[in-house]
Design an enzyme around this catalytic site. Sequence first.
Site, short mmCIF file in Angstrom:
data_model
loop_
_atom_site.label_atom_id
_atom_site.label_comp_id
_atom_site.label_asym_id
_atom_site.label_seq_id
_atom_site.Cartn_x
_atom_site.Cartn_y
_atom_site.Cartn_z
N GLY A 1 45.28 42.07 31.73
CA GLY A 1 46.47 41.17 32.37
C GLY A 1 45.38 39.95 32.93
CG ASP B 1 42.21 40.12 25.74
OD1 ASP B 1 41.65 41.01 24.73
OD2 ASP B 1 41.42 39.61 26.41
CG ASN B 2 39.71 36.24 24.72
OD1 ASN B 2 40.42 36.18 25.90
ND2 ASN B 2 38.55 36.58 24.80
#
Length: 456
Positions: free
Chosen positions: A78, A246-247
């Site tokens: 997160g 997540d990138n």
Amino acid sequence: MAELAGWLGDPVAGADFPETTLRFRNDRAAAEVGLAGLDDAEWVAHFARFAPLPGNLPGPLALRYHGHQFGVYNPELGDGRGFTFAQMRDGRGRLMDLGTKGSGQTPWSRRGDGRLTLKGAVREILATEMLEALGVNTSRTFSVVETGESLWRGDEPSPTRSAVLVRLSHGHIRIGTFQRLLALDKPDEMHALIAYCLENFPGPADLAPEGASPAATLLHQVVARLADMAASYMVAGFVHGVLNTDNMNVSGESFDYGPWRWLPAWDAGFTAAYFDDAGRYAFGRQPEAIGWNCGQLAVALRLVEDAAPLIAALERFGPLYQVAMARRWCWRLGVASAGAEADAALVAACESAMRAQGIGPDAFFFAHRGGRGAEALPALGDRAPLPGATDHPLWNEAAPPALLIDEVEALWAPIASDDDWLLLHDKVAAIRRLGEALRGVPGGRPVAQGHSLQDN
């Protein structure tokens, strides 16, 4: 984003920094979203103290997501040192986010301090400016404010100076955002997220087959965008370094720059991250890594869609990547396409020449811009130059701007020792001049022009 906020993120507050010294303001980007008229005091109030922009989000939101990090699934992710601060429309009607880096701890900080080093912020200025000039669809460094704290880091001399950075991005919805909903078995929220992305990051109607479901339509769009992003990295000679899920922004925009590098020579095995021991994200493996990430989005979408239409979307990644490579390669060379087969042969000939000569793409593309030097590269012999390909005075100079790691360190040195920002400002101006000389990307976001660099 307000309609998703209850499960997409957590309300947070920015850190209370002891100092706020404005170091960089990107008025060119600010003009695109109606914020260039802010004076410096207003700028700092909004982008270092995080006073809400009028009529905007009531407060910052730290987004929730999961992700594969170097191939290992991590459900504890997160926004750990950033948040989404505001949303607005640009001049083309696109939804844009202002997101932070180094703005303090959030529920997702784990053991981190939520801060950013000033050197890290300077590196992100350089990376985003150079990528934009080279036609990569990238987030842009909007603001950097030094914050007066001393940070200890294991990968640079400490204590070191601190900063808070604001980036302007076309959304912050990641592949990892979808992975989290799969892991939590949230089909209703998955449908809502798909609808949000299709509304706010629309793609051409013909990217997906007629009658495709929303989930399949979104995957077709994301595959096309990320295939183009992969090609843009290769043509730029850029190594992102941390291509985790997540990138990966589903809008197709590259972002989140940590251990990046530009190639000193054409080398498929060149890595950016010192901790990438296996070379998972080496230069030549970036298309494979980005394609794999698309596969993880397809796995997440299986929560609401059958496998067959998702597999059909994934199978387009390779062909779309090859088309994007040819288009971008010809653009950077400043020559017209001669058809798919001839363009593929040109790319292969150029790669072979760079390997043989031991040079990187910056020098190579400069030497052959507009078809120059065809006697040394016969594959260029039948190519017509693009109109105006070499009109800009930059093409008559000795060499183009480049951004190898030694120069990055040299640009940082006077800031660290004497608080002297002149070399950095001069470098940003030179990079923007390169963008003007390259004249934008066919089929991509053109480099903005007509605004001056204004830094403090």
